[in-house]
Design an enzyme around this catalytic site. Structure first.
Site, mmCIF file in Angstrom:
data_model
loop_
_atom_site.group_PDB
_atom_site.id
_atom_site.type_symbol
_atom_site.label_atom_id
_atom_site.label_comp_id
_atom_site.label_asym_id
_atom_site.label_seq_id
_atom_site.Cartn_x
_atom_site.Cartn_y
_atom_site.Cartn_z
ATOM 1 N N GLY A 186 0.844 -1.179 0.000
ATOM 2 C CA GLY A 186 0.000 0.000 0.000
ATOM 3 C C GLY A 186 0.882 1.233 0.000
ATOM 4 C CG HIS A 238 4.280 -0.348 17.726
ATOM 5 N ND1 HIS A 238 3.148 -1.118 17.913
ATOM 6 C CD2 HIS A 238 4.040 0.394 16.609
ATOM 7 C CE1 HIS A 238 2.266 -0.836 16.964
ATOM 8 N NE2 HIS A 238 2.787 0.083 16.165
ATOM 9 N N GLY A 267 7.579 2.969 14.630
ATOM 10 C CA GLY A 267 7.556 3.308 13.217
ATOM 11 C C GLY A 267 6.860 4.621 12.930
ATOM 12 C CB ILE A 318 3.368 1.954 4.611
ATOM 13 C CG1 ILE A 318 2.700 3.046 5.462
ATOM 14 C CG2 ILE A 318 4.645 1.451 5.292
ATOM 15 C CD1 ILE A 318 2.278 2.608 6.835
#
Length: 316
Positions: free
Chosen positions: A146, A275, A277, A148
């Site tokens: 997608g 986590h 990102g 990202i």
């Protein structure tokens, strides 16, 4: 359009919000800022646990839009069944691409070039030389192509990789080349030196990187997960890591957060980031731009961006 809008960012810190709605600030506090029944546009608090995010949704009887500030929507899905029909759920496409793309490349380069080993050696005052793999000339597989996934490929281009293969739910063609369906994974995995997971968490992708998937990866390959922890079968990954056959760089894990005693912390060949990102300095300006755009569209009765689903709509 005078109903309440709940924002997890103080409204006086967002320039360009349209006049009309009553803006209420709520970022997960115990007390609600107003009656949830008066909320028409709910912006979900960012990086908060799912039970907190869905807590007011059952009382939002007049809600029309639920807007997440994350690319994924799995944390609000438990509350969707409590909403009236016709509510549009929108994600934050366009907010996290830069940050997640950066971290993906950082994890790949750190893992291949042995940066964690250098940091530990520095703590010991040891000059740790050696020959390390480069990203150049590697075959890279992006699973989840997608926005990202596209951003990750944008950042791979300058590193002179040999090839990028792309996989998504549906087969299609892009300016950069074909996007393969998930059914092509068995043939693509053995050719990839780096496998990047950037897919949403759905019933189709939960446990996608299980024992069969991992066993098809070539010896010495690197698995990078910037998607969601449950996309990877942790037990199967641990079994592969313990053999030393593959390595992994994980921004997300299952469970999350990892308990201090969890074996994944000490597994050989694994780099873990907690986590991170999305939460960078790039987040807030992009989140504000998204909210201003969406709310202006909402007030002016224009089509919203990033509509993932509408409650009560047929899925046929």
């Amino acid at each position: 359009m005078t109903a309440d809008v709940w924002l997890p960012i103080p409204p006086d810190e967002i320039d360009g919000l349209p006049e009309g709605p009553d803006y209420r600030f709520w970022n997960g506090e115990e007390d609600f800022p107003a009656d949830p029944a008066d909320c028409a546009f709910y912006v979900v608090p960012y990086m908060k646990p799912s039970p907190l995010c869905v807590r007011p949704m059952g009382r939002m009887t007049n809600i029309r839009v639920v807007q997440t500030l994350s690319a994924g929507i799995d944390h609000v899905e438990p509350g969707l069944g409590h909403l009236p029909a016709g509510v549009r759920l929108c994600n934050a496409r366009g907010v996290h691409e830069a940050s997640t793309g950066e971290l993906t490349l950082a994890l790949i380069l750190a893992s291949l070039r042995g940066i964690p080993d250098f940091v530990r050696a520095q703590d010991r005052g040891e000059w740790l030389g050696g020959f390390r793999p480069a990203l150049a000339d590697k075959n890279v597989l992006i699973v989840g192509y997608g926005s990202i996934g596209e951003a990750i490929e944008d950042r791979l281009v300058p590193f002179e990789v040999a090839r990028v293969a792309r996989v998504a739910r549906s087969e299609r063609t892009t300016a950069r080349g074909p996007v393969h369906p998930l059914t092509d994974l068995p043939a693509l995995l053995p050719e990839a030196d780096v496998v990047i997971l950037s897919t949403p968490l759905t019933e189709a992708t939960r446990g996608l990187a299980g024992a069969d998937f991992l066993s098809r990866m070539k010896d010495g390959a690197l698995l990078v997960n910037v998607a969601r922890g449950p996309v990877v079968d942790t037990k199967a990954l641990l079994a592969e890591l313990e053999t030393g056959r593959i390595t992994a760089a994980l921004d997300v894990t299952d469970p999350e957060p990892l308990a201090r005693e969890h074996p994944l912390w000490r597994a050989p060949g694994v780099l873990i980031s907690p986590h991170v990102g999305g939460p960078t300095s790039a987040f807030l300006p992009r989140a504000k731009r998204l909210l201003v755009d969406q709310l202006n569209r909402y007030v002016n009765r224009e089509p919203l961006r990033n509509v993932i689903l509408t409650t009560g709509a047929s899925t046929d």
